[in-house]
Scaffold this motif. Sequence first.
Motif, PDB file in Angstrom:
ATOM      1  N   VAL A  46     -15.538  13.744 -38.480  1.00  0.00           N
ATOM      2  CA  VAL A  46     -16.448  13.441 -39.580  1.00  0.00           C
ATOM      3  C   VAL A  46     -15.789  13.829 -40.899  1.00  0.00           C
ATOM      4  CG1 VAL A  46     -18.700  13.949 -40.598  1.00  0.00           C
ATOM      5  CG2 VAL A  46     -18.454  13.888 -38.112  1.00  0.00           C
ATOM      6  N   HIS A  47     -15.845  12.936 -41.885  1.00  0.00           N
ATOM      7  CA  HIS A  47     -15.345  13.246 -43.225  1.00  0.00           C
ATOM      8  C   HIS A  47     -16.475  13.901 -44.006  1.00  0.00           C
ATOM      9  CE1 HIS A  47     -11.705  10.908 -42.595  1.00  0.00           C
ATOM     10  NE2 HIS A  47     -12.487  10.082 -41.909  1.00  0.00           N
ATOM     11  N   MET A  48     -16.314  15.186 -44.333  1.00  0.00           N
ATOM     12  CA  MET A  48     -17.364  15.924 -45.036  1.00  0.00           C
ATOM     13  C   MET A  48     -17.314  15.666 -46.536  1.00  0.00           C
ATOM     14  SD  MET A  48     -17.269  19.453 -42.855  1.00  0.00           S
ATOM     15  CE  MET A  48     -18.619  20.209 -43.748  1.00  0.00           C
ATOM     16  N   ASP A  49     -16.132  15.549 -47.091  1.00  0.00           N
ATOM     17  CA  ASP A  49     -15.932  15.183 -48.488  1.00  0.00           C
ATOM     18  C   ASP A  49     -14.523  14.617 -48.601  1.00  0.00           C
ATOM     19  OD1 ASP A  49     -14.106  17.381 -48.798  1.00  0.00           O
ATOM     20  OD2 ASP A  49     -15.748  18.695 -49.385  1.00  0.00           O
ATOM     21  N   GLU A  50     -14.020  14.463 -49.827  1.00  0.00           N
ATOM     22  CA  GLU A  50     -12.718  13.825 -50.024  1.00  0.00           C
ATOM     23  C   GLU A  50     -11.566  14.565 -49.353  1.00  0.00           C
ATOM     24  OE1 GLU A  50     -12.084  13.162 -54.167  1.00  0.00           O
ATOM     25  OE2 GLU A  50     -13.806  11.836 -54.343  1.00  0.00           O
ATOM     26  N   ALA A  51     -11.698  15.881 -49.174  1.00  0.00           N
ATOM     27  CA  ALA A  51     -10.577  16.656 -48.640  1.00  0.00           C
ATOM     28  C   ALA A  51     -10.887  17.380 -47.337  1.00  0.00           C
ATOM     29  CB  ALA A  51     -10.129  17.685 -49.687  1.00  0.00           C
ATOM     30  N   THR A  52     -12.141  17.346 -46.904  1.00  0.00           N
ATOM     31  CA  THR A  52     -12.547  18.182 -45.773  1.00  0.00           C
ATOM     32  C   THR A  52     -13.023  17.342 -44.597  1.00  0.00           C
ATOM     33  OG1 THR A  52     -13.263  19.836 -47.376  1.00  0.00           O
ATOM     34  CG2 THR A  52     -13.994  20.135 -45.104  1.00  0.00           C
ATOM     35  N   CYS A  53     -12.529  17.686 -43.414  1.00  0.00           N
ATOM     36  CA  CYS A  53     -12.942  17.014 -42.184  1.00  0.00           C
ATOM     37  C   CYS A  53     -13.529  18.037 -41.214  1.00  0.00           C
ATOM     38  CB  CYS A  53     -11.745  16.337 -41.514  1.00  0.00           C
ATOM     39  SG  CYS A  53     -11.029  15.012 -42.499  1.00  0.00           S
ATOM     40  N   LEU A  54     -14.474  17.580 -40.417  1.00  0.00           N
ATOM     41  CA  LEU A  54     -15.054  18.370 -39.344  1.00  0.00           C
ATOM     42  C   LEU A  54     -14.717  17.650 -38.048  1.00  0.00           C
ATOM     43  CD1 LEU A  54     -17.676  20.454 -38.481  1.00  0.00           C
ATOM     44  CD2 LEU A  54     -18.551  18.188 -37.977  1.00  0.00           C
ATOM     45  N   GLU A  55     -14.252  18.404 -37.064  1.00  0.00           N
ATOM     46  CA  GLU A  55     -14.029  17.825 -35.749  1.00  0.00           C
ATOM     47  C   GLU A  55     -14.743  18.655 -34.701  1.00  0.00           C
ATOM     48  OE1 GLU A  55      -9.921  15.323 -36.225  1.00  0.00           O
ATOM     49  OE2 GLU A  55      -9.989  16.902 -34.718  1.00  0.00           O
ATOM     50  N   VAL A  56     -15.282  17.956 -33.719  1.00  0.00           N
ATOM     51  CA  VAL A  56     -15.870  18.585 -32.546  1.00  0.00           C
ATOM     52  C   VAL A  56     -15.125  18.005 -31.360  1.00  0.00           C
ATOM     53  CG1 VAL A  56     -17.947  18.944 -31.163  1.00  0.00           C
ATOM     54  CG2 VAL A  56     -18.126  18.734 -33.661  1.00  0.00           C
ATOM     55  N   SER A  57     -14.405  18.860 -30.657  1.00  0.00           N
ATOM     56  CA  SER A  57     -13.635  18.426 -29.495  1.00  0.00           C
ATOM     57  C   SER A  57     -14.273  19.003 -28.243  1.00  0.00           C
ATOM     58  CB  SER A  57     -12.188  18.917 -29.587  1.00  0.00           C
ATOM     59  OG  SER A  57     -11.548  18.315 -30.678  1.00  0.00           O
ATOM     60  N   LEU A  58     -14.621  18.124 -27.308  1.00  0.00           N
ATOM     61  CA  LEU A  58     -15.152  18.567 -26.026  1.00  0.00           C
ATOM     62  C   LEU A  58     -13.979  18.694 -25.069  1.00  0.00           C
ATOM     63  CD1 LEU A  58     -18.345  16.344 -25.812  1.00  0.00           C
ATOM     64  CD2 LEU A  58     -18.079  18.659 -26.722  1.00  0.00           C
ATOM     65  N   LEU A  59     -13.878  19.865 -24.456  1.00  0.00           N
ATOM     66  CA  LEU A  59     -12.733  20.198 -23.620  1.00  0.00           C
ATOM     67  C   LEU A  59     -13.189  20.619 -22.236  1.00  0.00           C
ATOM     68  CD1 LEU A  59     -11.038  22.479 -26.301  1.00  0.00           C
ATOM     69  CD2 LEU A  59     -10.490  20.076 -25.856  1.00  0.00           C
ATOM     70  N   ARG A  60     -12.279  20.537 -21.281  1.00  0.00           N
ATOM     71  CA  ARG A  60     -12.549  21.027 -19.935  1.00  0.00           C
ATOM     72  C   ARG A  60     -11.249  21.567 -19.367  1.00  0.00           C
ATOM     73  NH1 ARG A  60     -12.443  15.348 -18.846  1.00  0.00           N
ATOM     74  NH2 ARG A  60     -10.316  14.921 -18.153  1.00  0.00           N
ATOM     75  N   GLY A  61     -11.393  22.520 -18.450  1.00  0.00           N
ATOM     76  CA  GLY A  61     -10.203  23.065 -17.813  1.00  0.00           C
ATOM     77  C   GLY A  61     -10.381  24.524 -17.472  1.00  0.00           C
ATOM     78  N   GLN A  62      -9.271  25.174 -17.200  1.00  0.00           N
ATOM     79  CA  GLN A  62      -9.276  26.605 -16.915  1.00  0.00           C
ATOM     80  C   GLN A  62      -9.599  27.340 -18.218  1.00  0.00           C
ATOM     81  OE1 GLN A  62      -5.833  27.821 -14.707  1.00  0.00           O
ATOM     82  NE2 GLN A  62      -6.118  29.962 -15.269  1.00  0.00           N
ATOM     83  N   LYS A  63     -10.523  28.291 -18.145  1.00  0.00           N
ATOM     84  CA  LYS A  63     -11.022  28.963 -19.342  1.00  0.00           C
ATOM     85  C   LYS A  63      -9.901  29.542 -20.199  1.00  0.00           C
ATOM     86  CE  LYS A  63     -14.414  32.423 -20.794  1.00  0.00           C
ATOM     87  NZ  LYS A  63     -13.706  33.618 -21.217  1.00  0.00           N
ATOM     88  N   SER A  64      -8.935  30.190 -19.596  1.00  0.00           N
ATOM     89  CA  SER A  64      -7.850  30.790 -20.381  1.00  0.00           C
ATOM     90  C   SER A  64      -7.040  29.717 -21.108  1.00  0.00           C
ATOM     91  CB  SER A  64      -6.941  31.643 -19.495  1.00  0.00           C
ATOM     92  OG  SER A  64      -6.367  30.856 -18.467  1.00  0.00           O
TER      93      SER A  64
END
Length: 156
Positions: A89-107
């Motif tokens: 998501v583009h929050m403003d001209e210079a700032t982005c927000l990302e949400v990454s869904l991940l899976r795997g071994q916790k460490s």
Amino acid sequence: MQRVTITIDEELMSALDQYMEAGGHQNRSEAVRDLVRAGLLKKPEKDDGARACVAALVYVYDHETRQLSKRLMTDHHSHADMSIATLHVHMDEATCLEVSLLRGQKSDVEHFASHVIGERGVRYGQLVVVPADAEQGEKLLPHGHAHESGHAHRSN
């Protein structure tokens, strides 16, 4: 109860006072106790690094930081086996927000998240981990059948 003395800089004290007021705490001690309890809930279980998990990595970054977008993309591509999906998501001209869904071994997930959050230009980062036991962990991986709810999962 035990009395504890701590040293906090002005900026953090101001944030604590705002937290106290917003949360309806009667005094700073109540607010600090609340924060300590919340922090202890995040305390890792002993030796749970090998457990399967799913997680949401939320981070905000300055996309104008030299080569940051390229480094982040490279990081995600080199960990493609861990990635389920990413929302950008583009929050403003210079700032982005990302949400990454991940899976795997916790460490492994935690190590990857720490690396991303530690990149120069990442302003904020938080990882939310949902642990799964061995049987559930297998069910959380992508699979090709539909559920009764009518939604389908896609395999990567």
